[in-house]
Design an enzyme around this catalytic site. Structure first.
Site, PDB file in Angstrom:
ATOM      1  N   SER A  13     -23.833  47.249 -46.123  1.00  0.00           N
ATOM      2  CA  SER A  13     -23.021  47.696 -44.980  1.00  0.00           C
ATOM      3  C   SER A  13     -23.826  47.919 -43.713  1.00  0.00           C
ATOM      4  CB  SER A  13     -22.326  49.019 -45.312  1.00  0.00           C
ATOM      5  OG  SER A  13     -21.555  48.892 -46.461  1.00  0.00           O
TER       6      SER A  13
ATOM      7  N   THR B  47     -21.713  52.491 -43.860  1.00  0.00           N
ATOM      8  CA  THR B  47     -22.303  52.790 -42.549  1.00  0.00           C
ATOM      9  C   THR B  47     -23.102  54.090 -42.560  1.00  0.00           C
ATOM     10  OG1 THR B  47     -20.503  51.717 -41.424  1.00  0.00           O
ATOM     11  CG2 THR B  47     -21.630  53.441 -40.192  1.00  0.00           C
TER      12      THR B  47
ATOM     13  N   THR C  81     -24.425  49.931 -38.493  1.00  0.00           N
ATOM     14  CA  THR C  81     -23.534  49.294 -39.464  1.00  0.00           C
ATOM     15  C   THR C  81     -23.478  47.782 -39.265  1.00  0.00           C
ATOM     16  OG1 THR C  81     -21.270  49.383 -40.363  1.00  0.00           O
ATOM     17  CG2 THR C  81     -21.464  49.462 -37.979  1.00  0.00           C
TER      18      THR C  81
ATOM     19  N   ARG D 114     -15.586  41.132 -33.668  1.00  0.00           N
ATOM     20  CA  ARG D 114     -14.967  42.447 -33.878  1.00  0.00           C
ATOM     21  C   ARG D 114     -16.029  43.555 -33.822  1.00  0.00           C
ATOM     22  NH1 ARG D 114     -15.833  46.928 -37.559  1.00  0.00           N
ATOM     23  NH2 ARG D 114     -13.872  48.011 -37.850  1.00  0.00           N
ATOM     24  N   VAL D 115     -15.709  44.617 -33.131  1.00  0.00           N
ATOM     25  CA  VAL D 115     -16.602  45.773 -33.056  1.00  0.00           C
ATOM     26  C   VAL D 115     -15.822  46.998 -33.517  1.00  0.00           C
ATOM     27  CG1 VAL D 115     -17.854  47.297 -31.456  1.00  0.00           C
ATOM     28  CG2 VAL D 115     -18.015  44.811 -31.196  1.00  0.00           C
ATOM     29  N   GLY D 116     -16.448  47.813 -34.336  1.00  0.00           N
ATOM     30  CA  GLY D 116     -15.788  49.025 -34.822  1.00  0.00           C
ATOM     31  C   GLY D 116     -16.169  50.232 -33.993  1.00  0.00           C
ATOM     32  N   ASP D 117     -16.025  51.386 -34.585  1.00  0.00           N
ATOM     33  CA  ASP D 117     -16.309  52.647 -33.884  1.00  0.00           C
ATOM     34  C   ASP D 117     -17.805  52.934 -33.771  1.00  0.00           C
ATOM     35  OD1 ASP D 117     -16.304  52.886 -36.741  1.00  0.00           O
ATOM     36  OD2 ASP D 117     -16.564  55.043 -36.475  1.00  0.00           O
TER      37      ASP D 117
ATOM     38  N   THR E 204     -17.586  57.539 -40.353  1.00  0.00           N
ATOM     39  CA  THR E 204     -17.684  56.345 -41.186  1.00  0.00           C
ATOM     40  C   THR E 204     -16.282  55.975 -41.650  1.00  0.00           C
ATOM     41  OG1 THR E 204     -18.734  55.384 -43.157  1.00  0.00           O
ATOM     42  CG2 THR E 204     -18.129  57.701 -43.280  1.00  0.00           C
ATOM     43  N   GLY E 205     -16.108  54.736 -42.015  1.00  0.00           N
ATOM     44  CA  GLY E 205     -14.790  54.291 -42.473  1.00  0.00           C
ATOM     45  C   GLY E 205     -14.208  53.264 -41.518  1.00  0.00           C
TER      46      GLY E 205
ATOM     47  N   GLY F 190     -13.137  51.665 -38.578  1.00  0.00           N
ATOM     48  CA  GLY F 190     -13.443  52.005 -37.198  1.00  0.00           C
ATOM     49  C   GLY F 190     -12.248  51.980 -36.263  1.00  0.00           C
TER      50      GLY F 190
END
Ligand code: SD4
Length: 334
Positions: free
Chosen positions: A80, A194, A212, A222-225, A245-246, A248
């Site tokens: 991850s 993450t 992450t 794609r970009v997460g939090d 975490t999780g 995003g």
């Protein structure tokens, strides 16, 4: 698993931290609660140990979180984060990371390919540019210009998992997380995701970092939090810090880490503040997020720590001022 000795030690630490918070309010200088470091997910005791080498010598929280986060980034077994991270649907490993210090300085890289340690690049963005965020090819060019080596981050085992996924190509973040969890436990491995790390140093300064490879099999780009300041990480040295975490997308919707820090500012304990953020998210998204996981960890300037998640199974790793590791399971909402 947390053993009884560790549990008692932690409980004593927590009681000590409450006392210290009272002392803080009374204007008595703090010492015993720090340094400390906490990270998302139990296996990050290894990352905490690297951070601790700096904190124990009286080093800076900023240096500690950078060093700590570099551990899972370099670990090919960690699918991850960093090297060995699972790729996007096109087979490209794209990394997100950020870092923030006690003065509100921050740096971030998004969708960075070919660099094992995105957290170091994020720190350079913070320290060597007038910007906060660099993305994609721009981030890569910046890293290469600053001496980082271009590497292939897709390990044979991550490539194999991706090729298995390609057979169905079914993408759903909740499903993907479940699938990865099953894969890991089938291999006898602990749940790992993450890394978000928060440290409080001996000087009383807080810093945080997050790194992450994002959601496995995501759309390219794609970009997460995790690299978004205020979503995946936020630090305010007058209050405390939080990281997430999780999934995003859910964290971004409520500016998760910032929400946790603001709740602490207005009197919530770290755990209560994490719970408030999870509750807010659930209120907003009830019916759509029951199959997903989201977790927060937080620390305040008194050295109190806490965590909360949407569902069962979120763990976090702490190293308190006695220098010993404690792994805890977060309380959860549903
Ligand atoms: C993301 N928050 O990219 C990350 C993924 C993660 O545990 O935390 N997984 O959405």
């Amino acid at each position: 698993m947390i053993n009884r000795r560790k549990f008692l030690r932690h409980s004593l630490c927590a009681a000590g931290a409450t006392l210290l918070a009272a002392e803080l309010r009374a204007g008595i200088p703090l010492a015993a609660a720090r340094p400390l470091v906490i990270s998302t997910w139990a296996p990050n005791v290894k990352a905490n140990a690297a951070a601790w080498e700096i904190l124990a010598k009286g080093g800076k929280a900023l240096d500690a979180v950078e060093k700590g986060v570099m551990v899972p980034e370099a670990d090919p077994e960690d699918t991850s984060v960093g090297y060995g991270g699972l790729p996007d649907r096109d087979g490209r490993v794209t990394l997100d990371a950020c870092i923030m210090d006690e003065k509100g300085n921050c740096g971030s890289v998004m969708c960075l390919e070919h660099i094992v340690h995105p957290v170091q690049v994020a720190r350079l963005v913070m320290e060597k540019t007038p910007h906060v965020v660099l993305v994609g090819d721009g981030a890569l060019q910046f890293a290469l210009a600053n001496g980082f080596k271009k590497e292939n981050l897709l390990t044979a085992s991550s490539e194999k998992i991706w090729k298995e996924w390609l057979r169905t190509s079914k993408y759903d973040p909740g499903d993907t997380m479940k699938y990865m969890k099953e894969k890991r436990s089938a291999g006898g491995k602990d749940n790992h995701d993450t890394i978000g790390m928060l440290a409080l140093d001996a000087m009383g300064n807080i810093s945080g970092a997050c790194s992450t490879s994002g959601m496995a099999f995501k759309l390219h780009g794609r970009v997460g939090d995790s690299p978004i300041i205020g979503a995946g990480l936020f630090v305010d040295n007058e209050v405390g810090a939080a990281t997430a975490t999780g999934v995003g997308e859910e964290v971004i919707r409520i500016c998760g880490a910032h929400t946790v820090v603001e709740a602490m500012r207005y009197g919530k304990s770290p755990k209560e503040a994490c719970k408030l953020a999870v509750e807010r998210m659930y209120k907003l998204r009830k019916g759509s997020i029951e199959d997903k996981q989201i977790g927060f960890i937080a620390v305040n300037i008194a050295g109190e720590t806490g965590a909360y998640s949407l569902k069962e199974g979120f763990t976090y790793a702490c190293r308190f001022s006695d220098g010993l590791d404690v792994v805890r399971s977060a309380d959860y909402l549903i």
